[in-house]
Design a protein around this motif. Structure first.
Motif, PDB file in Angstrom:
ATOM      1  N   THR A  12     -54.676  24.367 -34.999  1.00 13.83           N
ATOM      2  CA  THR A  12     -53.717  23.270 -35.114  1.00 13.83           C
ATOM      3  C   THR A  12     -54.449  21.933 -35.051  1.00 13.83           C
ATOM      4  O   THR A  12     -55.461  21.805 -34.354  1.00 13.83           O
ATOM      5  N   HIS A  13     -53.926  20.966 -35.779  1.00 16.42           N
ATOM      6  CA  HIS A  13     -54.543  19.633 -35.778  1.00 16.42           C
ATOM      7  C   HIS A  13     -53.454  18.598 -36.010  1.00 16.42           C
ATOM      8  O   HIS A  13     -52.670  18.718 -36.958  1.00 16.42           O
ATOM      9  N   ARG A  14     -53.433  17.575 -35.166  1.00 17.17           N
ATOM     10  CA  ARG A  14     -52.425  16.517 -35.263  1.00 17.17           C
ATOM     11  C   ARG A  14     -53.001  15.282 -35.933  1.00 17.17           C
ATOM     12  O   ARG A  14     -54.188  14.993 -35.820  1.00 17.17           O
ATOM     13  N   CYS A  15     -52.122  14.545 -36.594  1.00 15.29           N
ATOM     14  CA  CYS A  15     -52.517  13.267 -37.168  1.00 15.29           C
ATOM     15  C   CYS A  15     -52.809  12.262 -36.056  1.00 15.29           C
ATOM     16  O   CYS A  15     -52.338  12.405 -34.924  1.00 15.29           O
ATOM     17  N   GLN A  32     -50.370  10.944 -33.442  1.00 14.09           N
ATOM     18  CA  GLN A  32     -49.204  11.740 -33.809  1.00 14.09           C
ATOM     19  C   GLN A  32     -48.335  11.034 -34.851  1.00 14.09           C
ATOM     20  O   GLN A  32     -47.129  11.248 -34.925  1.00 14.09           O
ATOM     21  N   ASN A  55     -46.566  15.624 -39.345  1.00 15.40           N
ATOM     22  CA  ASN A  55     -47.582  14.966 -38.514  1.00 15.40           C
ATOM     23  C   ASN A  55     -48.636  15.899 -37.944  1.00 15.40           C
ATOM     24  O   ASN A  55     -49.449  15.474 -37.114  1.00 15.40           O
ATOM     25  N   HIS A  56     -48.646  17.161 -38.368  1.00 11.43           N
ATOM     26  CA  HIS A  56     -49.707  18.069 -37.937  1.00 11.43           C
ATOM     27  C   HIS A  56     -49.733  19.293 -38.849  1.00 11.43           C
ATOM     28  O   HIS A  56     -48.834  19.489 -39.669  1.00 11.43           O
ATOM     29  N   HIS A  65     -50.777  23.651 -39.173  1.00  9.28           N
ATOM     30  CA  HIS A  65     -51.055  24.964 -38.571  1.00  9.28           C
ATOM     31  C   HIS A  65     -51.737  25.826 -39.626  1.00  9.28           C
ATOM     32  O   HIS A  65     -51.217  25.959 -40.750  1.00  9.28           O
ATOM     33  N   TRP A 105     -57.112  11.992 -38.495  1.00 10.83           N
ATOM     34  CA  TRP A 105     -56.849  13.059 -37.532  1.00 10.83           C
ATOM     35  C   TRP A 105     -56.981  12.543 -36.098  1.00 10.83           C
ATOM     36  O   TRP A 105     -57.813  11.697 -35.810  1.00 10.83           O
ATOM     37  N   TYR A 165     -59.578  19.480 -33.878  1.00  9.40           N
ATOM     38  CA  TYR A 165     -58.594  20.565 -33.958  1.00  9.40           C
ATOM     39  C   TYR A 165     -58.732  21.520 -32.775  1.00  9.40           C
ATOM     40  O   TYR A 165     -59.764  21.599 -32.127  1.00  9.40           O
ATOM     41  N   ASN A 211     -41.595  26.182 -37.439  1.00  7.68           N
ATOM     42  CA  ASN A 211     -41.907  24.810 -37.054  1.00  7.68           C
ATOM     43  C   ASN A 211     -40.890  23.785 -37.538  1.00  7.68           C
ATOM     44  O   ASN A 211     -40.428  22.949 -36.766  1.00  7.68           O
ATOM     45  N   THR A 248     -50.494  26.992 -28.934  1.00 13.93           N
ATOM     46  CA  THR A 248     -51.194  25.784 -29.380  1.00 13.93           C
ATOM     47  C   THR A 248     -52.156  25.205 -28.351  1.00 13.93           C
ATOM     48  O   THR A 248     -52.953  24.328 -28.700  1.00 13.93           O
TER      49      THR A 248
END
Length: 245
Positions: free
Chosen positions: A17-20, A23, A59-60, A62, A101, A105, A126, A199
């Motif tokens: 998982t990786h978020r902007c 967020q 905003n992210h 998977h 990012w 991640y 999601n 996560t």
């Protein structure tokens, strides 16, 4: 949240998982979600990695990934290529500078069989969880339609590898029928709560699986193996919070 260590060990399936940055909703336009998916497809053709499902939210992201045995170092290269190039594309398109990012991640090792099945469902739900779609198949930027056999072109998921990881005797037709029922049941009872096990942990699975992972992680004094207080018999390996400082 403090930054946890990331452990990449041989022979595992990873929920990445990786978020902007901050967020922010940097994926709010379909144009950018399509561009990310196109880059993902290109990287899957170049690296010894199989995609088992995915979801690109606003905003992210998977990605459920299986790395070829003995090539675990490729996961980092794969992510660096995909996410570095996408960030560059986005900044050029928007004529902006700065990070796309947020931090790095996170990768969770996922057990096979029913645990992998639960992870698939969690990823696909999601955008229902976010209130954007009534059913995962309505969100074009996730694996649901492909898993259910509704997507015929530009497919990304390695179904043969997924079936192997789900267990002996699982057929494509059987999987699709049961997975459709699983999603309908989850939607009927509103099984939509966010579950940090998928996560934020280092590993999720059965007791034997997480104990094996725990033994393989360097500096084992910094990790904890535990079963959460529920009836799912799902165990996790997590990093002690003090080790994040």
């Amino acid at each position: 949240m403090p930054r946890a260590n990331r452990y990449i060990l041989p022979g595992f399936t990873y929920h990445v998982t990786h978020r902007c940055h901050n967020q922010s909703f940097l994926f709010r336009f379909a144009l950018d979600r399509n561009a990310y998916r196109k880059m993902l497809r290109e990287r899957l053709q170049s690296f010894p990695i199989s995609l088992l499902t995915y979801c690109i939210t606003s905003n992210h992201t998977h990605l459920l990934l299986r790395v070829q045995e003995g090539r675990e170092e490729m996961l980092g290269r794969f992510m660096q290529s995909l996410e570095g190039d996408f960030a560059q594309y986005y900044n050029l398109r928007k004529k902006r500078n700065g990070a796309f990012w947020g931090d790095r991640y996170h990768a969770v090792m996922v057990d096979s069989g029913p645990y992998l099945w639960s992870c698939l469902k969690y990823i696909d739900l999601n955008m229902v969880r976010a209130g954007v779609a009534a059913h995962p198949r309505e969100w074009d930027w996730c694996g649901c339609r492909e898993l259910l056999g509704l997507k015929k072109r530009n497919r990304l998921i390695d179904m043969a590898e997924l079936l192997r990881r789900l267990g002996d005797g699982v057929t494509l037709e059987g999987f699709r029928s049961e997975y459709a029922k699983t999603l309908e049941e989850a939607l009927a009872v509103r099984e939509l709560d966010r579950d940090p096990r998928w996560t934020e942990s280092l590993a999720v699975g059965g007791c034997e699986f997480v104990e094996r992972v725990g033994r393989l992680i360097p500096n084992r004094m910094a990790v904890v193996t535990e079963r959460p207080d529920d009836s799912s018999n799902t165990w996790i390996v997590r990093e002690e919070r003090d080790a994040w400082g």
